[in-house]
Design a protein around this motif. Structure first.
Motif, PDB file in Angstrom:
ATOM      1  N   ARG A  69       5.670   2.695 -13.076  1.00 48.04           N
ATOM      2  CA  ARG A  69       5.310   2.261 -11.723  1.00 48.04           C
ATOM      3  C   ARG A  69       4.999   0.764 -11.745  1.00 48.04           C
ATOM      4  NH1 ARG A  69       5.864   5.694  -7.722  1.00 48.04           N
ATOM      5  NH2 ARG A  69       4.224   4.561  -6.680  1.00 48.04           N
ATOM      6  N   VAL A  71       3.153  -2.467 -11.051  1.00 45.93           N
ATOM      7  CA  VAL A  71       1.744  -2.746 -10.749  1.00 45.93           C
ATOM      8  C   VAL A  71       1.496  -4.248 -10.744  1.00 45.93           C
ATOM      9  CG1 VAL A  71       0.810  -0.556 -11.632  1.00 45.93           C
ATOM     10  CG2 VAL A  71       1.045  -2.505 -13.175  1.00 45.93           C
ATOM     11  N   ASP A  85      -1.142  -0.344  -8.023  1.00 42.06           N
ATOM     12  CA  ASP A  85       0.224   0.129  -7.830  1.00 42.06           C
ATOM     13  C   ASP A  85       0.810  -0.600  -6.620  1.00 42.06           C
ATOM     14  OD1 ASP A  85       2.441   1.786  -6.798  1.00 42.06           O
ATOM     15  OD2 ASP A  85       1.818   3.179  -8.369  1.00 42.06           O
ATOM     16  N   ARG A  86       1.964  -1.215  -6.779  1.00 41.81           N
ATOM     17  CA  ARG A  86       2.564  -2.011  -5.705  1.00 41.81           C
ATOM     18  C   ARG A  86       3.047  -1.156  -4.531  1.00 41.81           C
ATOM     19  NH1 ARG A  86       3.550  -7.289  -6.317  1.00 41.81           N
ATOM     20  NH2 ARG A  86       3.322  -8.229  -8.347  1.00 41.81           N
ATOM     21  N   ASP A  87       3.300   0.142  -4.746  1.00 41.49           N
ATOM     22  CA  ASP A  87       3.789   1.011  -3.673  1.00 41.49           C
ATOM     23  C   ASP A  87       2.664   1.775  -2.987  1.00 41.49           C
ATOM     24  OD1 ASP A  87       6.430   0.247  -4.181  1.00 41.49           O
ATOM     25  OD2 ASP A  87       6.664   1.808  -5.705  1.00 41.49           O
ATOM     26  N   THR A  88       1.781   2.392  -3.776  1.00 40.50           N
ATOM     27  CA  THR A  88       0.742   3.253  -3.203  1.00 40.50           C
ATOM     28  C   THR A  88      -0.600   2.543  -3.041  1.00 40.50           C
ATOM     29  OG1 THR A  88      -0.004   4.037  -5.363  1.00 40.50           O
ATOM     30  CG2 THR A  88       1.795   5.271  -4.303  1.00 40.50           C
ATOM     31  N   GLU A  90      -2.787   2.291  -5.128  1.00 40.96           N
ATOM     32  CA  GLU A  90      -3.772   2.983  -5.965  1.00 40.96           C
ATOM     33  C   GLU A  90      -4.152   2.056  -7.118  1.00 40.96           C
ATOM     34  OE1 GLU A  90      -3.955   6.980  -8.784  1.00 40.96           O
ATOM     35  OE2 GLU A  90      -2.186   6.585  -7.577  1.00 40.96           O
ATOM     36  N   GLN A  91      -5.424   2.055  -7.509  1.00 38.93           N
ATOM     37  CA  GLN A  91      -5.877   1.185  -8.583  1.00 38.93           C
ATOM     38  C   GLN A  91      -6.029   1.962  -9.889  1.00 38.93           C
ATOM     39  OE1 GLN A  91      -9.265  -1.200  -7.548  1.00 38.93           O
ATOM     40  NE2 GLN A  91      -8.254  -2.076  -5.757  1.00 38.93           N
ATOM     41  N   HIS A  92      -5.607   1.307 -10.983  1.00 36.40           N
ATOM     42  CA  HIS A  92      -5.699   1.892 -12.316  1.00 36.40           C
ATOM     43  C   HIS A  92      -6.540   0.974 -13.187  1.00 36.40           C
ATOM     44  CE1 HIS A  92      -2.418   4.603 -11.246  1.00 36.40           C
ATOM     45  NE2 HIS A  92      -1.704   3.557 -10.881  1.00 36.40           N
ATOM     46  N   VAL A 117       2.784   6.176 -16.344  1.00 36.28           N
ATOM     47  CA  VAL A 117       1.972   7.238 -15.746  1.00 36.28           C
ATOM     48  C   VAL A 117       2.458   8.595 -16.246  1.00 36.28           C
ATOM     49  CG1 VAL A 117       1.204   8.258 -13.571  1.00 36.28           C
ATOM     50  CG2 VAL A 117       1.617   5.792 -13.703  1.00 36.28           C
ATOM     51  N   ALA A 122      -2.532   6.899 -15.458  1.00 35.77           N
ATOM     52  CA  ALA A 122      -1.965   5.704 -16.086  1.00 35.77           C
ATOM     53  C   ALA A 122      -2.442   5.653 -17.534  1.00 35.77           C
ATOM     54  CB  ALA A 122      -2.389   4.453 -15.330  1.00 35.77           C
TER      55      ALA A 122
END
Length: 187
Positions: A69, A71, A85-88, A90-92, A117, A122
């Protein structure tokens, strides 16, 4: 797949545990009948514990499917780094120890980073093949030095130390290979 096909960034299953490979060392046997050993280091995806193991070259290893994914590196704190995450969006988060080999190449605004992932978690990051970094400190440039001349150590903006040609000076921007950690060219 065979153990000889394992690469840094692979995700394998060992004794029921899913392991993300962070380091790979190939040890070739000195005798004709000896087997080549593939020594791996990594992290257990579930409990984050370190893993060390070795496999013979023709030994079968169970791979685990994972997703790459795109990021973006957001920020670094005293105990870890956060990516989005550049699409969702969401932070990892990763602790500094988990990113030990990637930290010297991470800079604000770095493009081309991927999170690996597994089952929605992740487990590691994959850097672009090259990064652009500024030379912060090195011995003064020597006039008339050619590209084939000796190298000198240079400290880059992230703290990474690489060998660079003598003609480079502090303040110059260079391209560094993230796999080998070597100077490639001026940027």
């Amino acid at each position: 797949m065979k153990a000889s096909e394992i690469k840094k960034g692979s995700v394998i299953e060992v004794d029921g545990a899913v392991v993300y490979i962070t380091e790979l060392q190939v040890q070739t046997a000195s005798s004709r009948s000896g087997n080549t050993l593939y020594k791996v280091r990594g992290r257990n995806v579930v409990n984050r514990q370190k893993f060390q193991g070795s496999f013979k070259g023709d030994e079968q290893v169970q791979t685990v499917d994972f997703e790459r994914r795109a990021v973006q590196f957001l920020y670094r704190e005293s105990d870890g780094c956060t990516f989005m995450d550049r699409d969702t969006f969401e932070q990892h988060g990763f602790d500094l120890e988990a990113l030990e080999s990637e930290l010297p190449y991470l800079t604000e605004g770095l493009e081309g980073i991927f999170a690996l992932v597994v089952d929605g978690v992740a487990v590691g990051i994959e850097l672009p093949a090259t990064v652009i970094l500024e030379v912060m400190d090195c011995a003064p440039a020597i006039k008339g030095a050619s590209a084939s001349a000796r190298n000198k150590p240079a400290t880059l903006s992230t703290g990474l130390v690489v060998q660079v040609p003598e003609y480079l000076a502090a303040g110059e921007v260079i391209k560094v290979n993230t796999v080998s950690g070597e100077f490639m060219s001026r940027a």
